[in-house]
Design a protein around this motif. Structure first.
Motif, mmCIF file in Angstrom:
data_model
loop_
_atom_site.group_PDB
_atom_site.id
_atom_site.type_symbol
_atom_site.label_atom_id
_atom_site.label_comp_id
_atom_site.label_asym_id
_atom_site.label_seq_id
_atom_site.Cartn_x
_atom_site.Cartn_y
_atom_site.Cartn_z
ATOM 1 N N TRP A 1 0.835 -1.199 0.000
ATOM 2 C CA TRP A 1 0.000 0.000 0.000
ATOM 3 C C TRP A 1 0.863 1.239 0.000
ATOM 4 O O TRP A 1 2.021 1.220 0.380
ATOM 5 N N CYS B 1 -4.334 -2.889 4.545
ATOM 6 C CA CYS B 1 -5.101 -1.675 4.270
ATOM 7 C C CYS B 1 -4.447 -0.478 4.950
ATOM 8 O O CYS B 1 -4.237 -0.494 6.171
ATOM 9 N N VAL C 1 -7.247 3.820 3.041
ATOM 10 C CA VAL C 1 -8.089 2.786 2.438
ATOM 11 C C VAL C 1 -9.143 2.308 3.430
ATOM 12 O O VAL C 1 -10.309 2.089 3.069
ATOM 13 N N LEU C 2 -8.761 2.148 4.694
ATOM 14 C CA LEU C 2 -9.733 1.744 5.706
ATOM 15 C C LEU C 2 -10.878 2.745 5.810
ATOM 16 O O LEU C 2 -12.059 2.360 5.899
ATOM 17 N N THR D 1 -6.328 -2.153 -5.345
ATOM 18 C CA THR D 1 -7.036 -1.808 -4.111
ATOM 19 C C THR D 1 -8.444 -2.383 -4.125
ATOM 20 O O THR D 1 -8.944 -2.850 -3.100
ATOM 21 N N LEU E 1 -10.145 -5.037 -1.547
ATOM 22 C CA LEU E 1 -11.463 -4.843 -0.935
ATOM 23 C C LEU E 1 -12.338 -6.079 -1.111
ATOM 24 O O LEU E 1 -12.980 -6.548 -0.153
#
Length: 495
Positions: free
Chosen positions: A96, A405, A409-410, A443, A447
């Motif tokens: 990430w 994450c 992103v979270l 990403t 998810l």
């Protein structure tokens, strides 16, 4: 999670169909000598409805708790069980990127593990329940016994061991782990005269670990129980039918502060979420009413002055299920006890002590007369316990996906979930947070894998994005949503 606990847990999962789900895996080798026939085991009370019970072997057997001097020996039958060997391999990777005004950081990681276990020829021992019933006839429990008084005060359940599975020969568990990680950082500074200064740094970490664990013969790896239903007079019954549960007669004791009460923030221990049976496939909005009951508590996390430090601490705990379990138990003990300010269990590991030390910075709620004995944990403490217990309830694969994450992103995933569960209608594509569509789809794939690991599927249709849950994995979609909401609340800020 310890190598031994992983191995015994894997064995129990494989045997679940044959034993009807009644087997409990032994998580620590030194508990083996306590798990003799008719050993007394304490079933710890669940604080939240989605939690699985935890079991703690005691140093006593059933006859130690009975009135009178007449002891009895259990009638135990032995039979050869199976020979069990297993080899498993797991490969994981992820990366990430984080961006701020002047800082860019790229993180990447990959890991693999290989576990080989050989329990050899296993033996099963079973207590003759019919004989046990005859031996216990007209016998009463000594309600003054220290264990009974402690368990009664905490409203926990006593059970006796009726079956166990143990090794017959020395055996071994081996585990090989390889981890690789890299970090590339760039810091751009604009000087007072407009001169740009660029500083770059990069490093990599390689970790190799080989573990060899030799298990002696006669080591218990799994067992099953009969719970006790105890009356206030000391009479007791054995719970013989499946799905029957023991405990103390409801009016047999009182305490200064029951863990069943709901506090002034609407959060309580073992509260009834009034959940209806969900259909096999249901939109994510079916969880909305259940999630709303907990949001008031989780929102308190965003006001913590040390939330970013707590976020980093919990993110590290995602990598070690044993640490998560110890932290959850420490928080449960704290939230259930009146003397919360004095609770400093010596058995805690470093991460658990660090977590409680950090939370000690939140003042306790005192009674009007300010008596320390009547202090209650602050609602923020209950909120942290809610988050940690939800994290612990997730499968290993979900925990790993969460470690990949970034905070940004979270928060984007949390935003997306809030939109998906707010309506039964499909979500328009232009409502998806942009960060989830970056990195050439990597990403978005992360998810999808994260949600799928907890029984939530994403589907892109012509009319928009849909998310559905399945009932085959129980509360996993619920605890995943709670975990993401809690972690997102903690990483929102610079404190």
């Amino acid at each position: 999670m310890s190598v031994f606990s992983k191995a015994t847990g894997s064995f129990v999962r494989q045997m679940e169909g044959d034993w009807g789900g009644s087997l409990i895996h032994v998580s620590r080798p030194h508990d083996s000598h306590k798990l003799v026939p008719l050993a007394v085991v304490v079933k710890r009370k669940c604080y939240w409805p989605w939690q699985r019970p935890k079991y703690q072997p005691s140093d006593f057997i059933l006859s130690d708790l009975l009135l009178g001097d007449a002891a009895f020996d259990p009638d135990v039958s032995e039979l050869d069980f199976i020979s069990y060997n297993e080899t498993s391999r797991d490969d994981k990777s992820g990366n990430w990127k984080a961006k701020a005004d002047m800082v860019k950081v790229d993180l990447g990681g990959a890991g693999s593990s290989k576990r080989k276990l050989s329990f050899g020829n296993l033996q099963a021992q079973k207590v003759n329940v019919k004989r046990l019933l005859e031996d216990c006839r007209d016998r009463e429990l000594d309600m003054r016994h220290c264990l009974l008084q402690q368990v009664q005060k905490r409203d926990e359940v006593l059970a006796v061991l009726k079956e166990r599975v143990l090794t017959t020969t020395p055996c071994a568990i081996t585990e090989t782990m390889k981890k690789q990680g890299s970090c590339i950082g760039a810091l751009n500074l604009l000087g007072m005269l407009g001169t740009e200064i660029s500083v770059q740094d990069n490093f990599s970490v390689d970790v190799d670990r080989d573990i060899f664990l030799e298990i002696p013969a006669q080591t218990v790896i799994a067992y099953s129980l009969l719970e006790l239903e105890i009356e206030k007079s000391g009479n007791f019954k054995l719970c013989l039918q499946p799905e029957t549960f023991g405990g103390f007669e409801s009016d047999s004791w009182t305490s200064s502060r029951s863990c069943d009460t709901i506090d002034n923030q609407g959060v309580g221990n073992g509260i009834d979420l009034s959940r209806n049976q969900r259909p096999e496939r249901a939109p994510l909005s079916a969880l909305n009413s259940e999630l709303q009951k907990q949001e008031q508590s989780l929102c308190l996390l965003a006001a913590l002055p040390f939330r970013r430090c707590l976020f980093e601490m919990l993110l590290k705990s995602l990598e070690d299920r044993d640490t998560l379990s110890l932290q959850e138990q420490a928080l449960a003990d704290w939230c259930c006890r009146a003397d919360v300010l004095e609770l400093k269990p010596q058995s805690m590991n470093g991460p658990s002590r660090a977590l409680l030390d950090l939370l000690c910075l939140v003042p306790a709620i005192q009674s009007e007369n300010g008596s320390p004995a009547e202090c209650s944990p602050p609602p923020q403490m209950t909120a942290v316990h809610l988050l940690v217990s939800a994290m612990e309830a997730l499968p290993d694969e979900t925990l790993f996906q969460l470690t990949l994450c970034s905070p940004e992103v979270l928060q984007a995933i949390d935003e997306l979930i809030c939109q998906l569960r707010s309506s039964c209608q499909p979500l328009p594509d232009n409502s998806v947070p942009a960060i989830l569509l970056e990195e050439d789809g990597k990403t978005w794939k992360l998810l999808e894998q994260l949600l799928r690991s907890s029984s939530v599927t994403l589907e892109r249709a012509k009319d928009g994005l849909r998310a559905e849950t399945g009932s085959e994995k129980g509360d996993l979609p619920l605890v995943l949503c709670l975990t993401i909401r809690g972690l997102s609340s903690l990483c929102n800020g610079d404190n």
